[in-house]
Motif scaffolding. Structure first.
Motif, PDB file in Angstrom:
ATOM      1  N   THR A   6     -90.846  29.294 -40.027  1.00  8.55           N
ATOM      2  CA  THR A   6     -91.908  28.797 -40.907  1.00  8.55           C
ATOM      3  C   THR A   6     -91.357  27.879 -41.987  1.00  8.55           C
ATOM      4  O   THR A   6     -91.936  26.829 -42.292  1.00  8.55           O
ATOM      5  CB  THR A   6     -92.651  29.975 -41.566  1.00  8.55           C
ATOM      6  N   LEU A   7     -90.236  28.273 -42.586  1.00  7.62           N
ATOM      7  CA  LEU A   7     -89.640  27.469 -43.655  1.00  7.62           C
ATOM      8  C   LEU A   7     -89.275  26.081 -43.164  1.00  7.62           C
ATOM      9  O   LEU A   7     -89.567  25.072 -43.826  1.00  7.62           O
ATOM     10  CB  LEU A   7     -88.399  28.172 -44.219  1.00  7.62           C
ATOM     11  N   GLN A  65     -82.356  23.407 -35.658  1.00  3.96           N
ATOM     12  CA  GLN A  65     -82.781  24.682 -36.239  1.00  3.96           C
ATOM     13  C   GLN A  65     -83.498  25.475 -35.156  1.00  3.96           C
ATOM     14  O   GLN A  65     -84.592  25.128 -34.758  1.00  3.96           O
ATOM     15  CB  GLN A  65     -83.706  24.452 -37.444  1.00  3.96           C
ATOM     16  N   HIS A  66     -82.875  26.525 -34.681  1.00  2.00           N
ATOM     17  CA  HIS A  66     -83.404  27.270 -33.544  1.00  2.00           C
ATOM     18  C   HIS A  66     -84.609  28.134 -33.951  1.00  2.00           C
ATOM     19  O   HIS A  66     -84.647  28.692 -35.038  1.00  2.00           O
ATOM     20  CB  HIS A  66     -82.321  28.157 -32.931  1.00  2.00           C
ATOM     21  N   GLY A  67     -85.565  28.238 -33.058  1.00  2.00           N
ATOM     22  CA  GLY A  67     -86.732  29.083 -33.286  1.00  2.00           C
ATOM     23  C   GLY A  67     -87.817  28.372 -34.074  1.00  2.00           C
ATOM     24  O   GLY A  67     -87.614  27.314 -34.654  1.00  2.00           O
ATOM     25  N   ARG A  68     -89.015  28.993 -34.103  1.00  2.00           N
ATOM     26  CA  ARG A  68     -90.170  28.424 -34.813  1.00  2.00           C
ATOM     27  C   ARG A  68     -90.197  29.000 -36.235  1.00  2.00           C
ATOM     28  O   ARG A  68     -91.064  29.778 -36.603  1.00  2.00           O
ATOM     29  CB  ARG A  68     -91.452  28.738 -34.057  1.00  2.00           C
ATOM     30  N   ILE A  75     -92.336  23.892 -42.698  1.00  2.00           N
ATOM     31  CA  ILE A  75     -92.829  23.372 -43.971  1.00  2.00           C
ATOM     32  C   ILE A  75     -91.937  22.242 -44.472  1.00  2.00           C
ATOM     33  O   ILE A  75     -92.432  21.196 -44.927  1.00  2.00           O
ATOM     34  CB  ILE A  75     -92.909  24.508 -45.018  1.00  2.00           C
ATOM     35  N   ILE A  76     -90.618  22.435 -44.381  1.00  2.00           N
ATOM     36  CA  ILE A  76     -89.677  21.394 -44.820  1.00  2.00           C
ATOM     37  C   ILE A  76     -89.869  20.125 -44.003  1.00  2.00           C
ATOM     38  O   ILE A  76     -89.922  19.010 -44.547  1.00  2.00           O
ATOM     39  CB  ILE A  76     -88.220  21.894 -44.695  1.00  2.00           C
ATOM     40  N   ASP A  77     -89.990  20.280 -42.692  1.00  2.00           N
ATOM     41  CA  ASP A  77     -90.182  19.146 -41.789  1.00  2.00           C
ATOM     42  C   ASP A  77     -91.434  18.343 -42.159  1.00  2.00           C
ATOM     43  O   ASP A  77     -91.379  17.119 -42.320  1.00  2.00           O
ATOM     44  CB  ASP A  77     -90.282  19.676 -40.347  1.00  2.00           C
ATOM     45  N   GLN A  78     -92.550  19.036 -42.317  1.00  2.00           N
ATOM     46  CA  GLN A  78     -93.802  18.350 -42.644  1.00  2.00           C
ATOM     47  C   GLN A  78     -93.761  17.743 -44.048  1.00  2.00           C
ATOM     48  O   GLN A  78     -94.283  16.646 -44.272  1.00  2.00           O
ATOM     49  CB  GLN A  78     -94.984  19.318 -42.524  1.00  2.00           C
TER      50      GLN A  78
END
Length: 240
Positions: free
Chosen positions: A87-88, A82-85, A91-94
Motif C-alpha cells: 500500500t505504501l 518493490q515486490h508485492g502490492r 501511494i508513493i508511486d501515485q
C-alpha cells in the motif's frame, strides 16, 4: 484561473485512464519480472505521453509529453523492484506521478498563474484543518490505546482472531470521516456512520462470554468518535 485548472484536471484524468484503465495486469507482471527489459514498461509510459498530448491537443507541447513519458518510465521502473502490492509503495508511486503532473502544469502550461503553494498551505484556517487530521490519525490511536490498556489483556485472546492493525485503520478512517462530515455541516451522517459500525462491529458479539470484548470495543469506539466530534466542533467554533 478556471481554464488553468481545466488543464490540470485533463492531465490528471489522462493519468487515471492510463494507469487504471489502459494497463492490463499482464503488463504489470511483465514489468515487475523484466524491469528495464520489459517492452510493456515502455509501451505503458508511451501511452501516458500520448494521452497527455491528446488532452492538451497542442503539437507545440511535445516537451510536456516527453517529460510525462520519461518520469512515468523511471517511477514505474523504481516501483517494479518493490515486490508485492504494498500500500505504501502504491501511494508513493501515485504521489510522484501527480507531483510531476502538477510541476509540468505549473512551469510549462500556466506560466502567468501566480501560485504560491507554501502561502496557500500556510493560511491559518488550512493549518487548523491539517493539524486536526494529523491529530486524529496516529496520536489519537495512541491515546485510545493507552486509555483502554487496562482492559486490553481481558480480550487479548479474542483479538488474535482479528486482522492485524484492522482496529487502527478503522479508527483513523472513522475519525477522518466524522471530521469531514462536521466541516461539511453534514452532522446527521455521523449517526449513520455509528449505526453502520455498530451493525458490522458488534453484530456478532452476542454471547455472554464475549461481553467483555463488546464493552472494550464500545469504549474504544466512543473515545474515537468523541475525539473526532470535539476536534470537528472546535474547528467550527474558530470559523473553519
Amino acid at each position: 484561473m478556471i481554464a488553468s485548472a481545466g488543464i490540470l484536471l485533463r492531465l490528471l484524468i489522462a493519468h487515471l485512464l492510463g494507469d487504471f484503465f489502459l494497463q492490463p495486469r499482464s503488463w504489470v507482471k511483465d514489468r515487475n519480472k523484466l524491469h528495464l527489459r520489459s517492452v510493456k514498461l515502455y509501451l505503458h509510459a508511451l501511452i501516458h505521453a500520448v494521452l497527455a498530448w491528446l488532452v492538451l491537443w497542442d503539437i507545440s507541447q511535445w516537451h510536456v509529453a516527453l517529460i510525462i513519458f520519461t518520469s512515468h518510465l523511471l517511477i514505474d521502473l523504481l516501483k517494479s523492484y518493490q515486490h508485492g502490492r504494498n500500500t505504501l509503495w502504491f501511494i508513493i508511486d501515485q504521489a510522484l506521478h501527480v507531483i510531476v503532473i502538477i510541476c509540468v502544469w505549473r512551469w510549462f502550461l500556466v506560466k502567468d498563474l501566480e501560485l504560491d503553494i507554501i502561502a496557500f498551505i500556510s493560511e491559518p484556517k488550512r493549518l487548523y484543518v491539517i493539524a486536526a487530521f494529523v491529530l486524529l490519525s496516529r496520536p489519537a490511536s495512541i491515546f485510545i490505546g493507552i486509555a483502554t490498556q487496562k482492559w486490553r489483556k481481558e480480550v487479548e485472546d479474542d483479538k488474535k482472531k482479528t486482522l492485524k492493525d484492522a482496529g487502527l485503520w478503522i479508527g483513523m478512517i472513522e475519525r477522518f470521516l466524522i471530521l469531514i462530515f462536521i466541516l461539511m455541516k453534514q452532522d446527521a451522517a455521523i449517526g449513520f456512520l455509528l449505526a453502520a459500525k455498530s451493525i458490522f462491529r458488534f453484530g456478532d458479539l452476542r454471547k455472554t462470554e464475549e461481553k467483555n470484548q463488546t464493552e472494550y470495543l464500545l469504549i474504544g469506539t466512543f473515545l474515537s468518535f468523541g475525539m473526532a466530534v470535539v476536534v470537528g466542533y472546535l474547528l467550527r467554533l474558530i470559523g473553519v
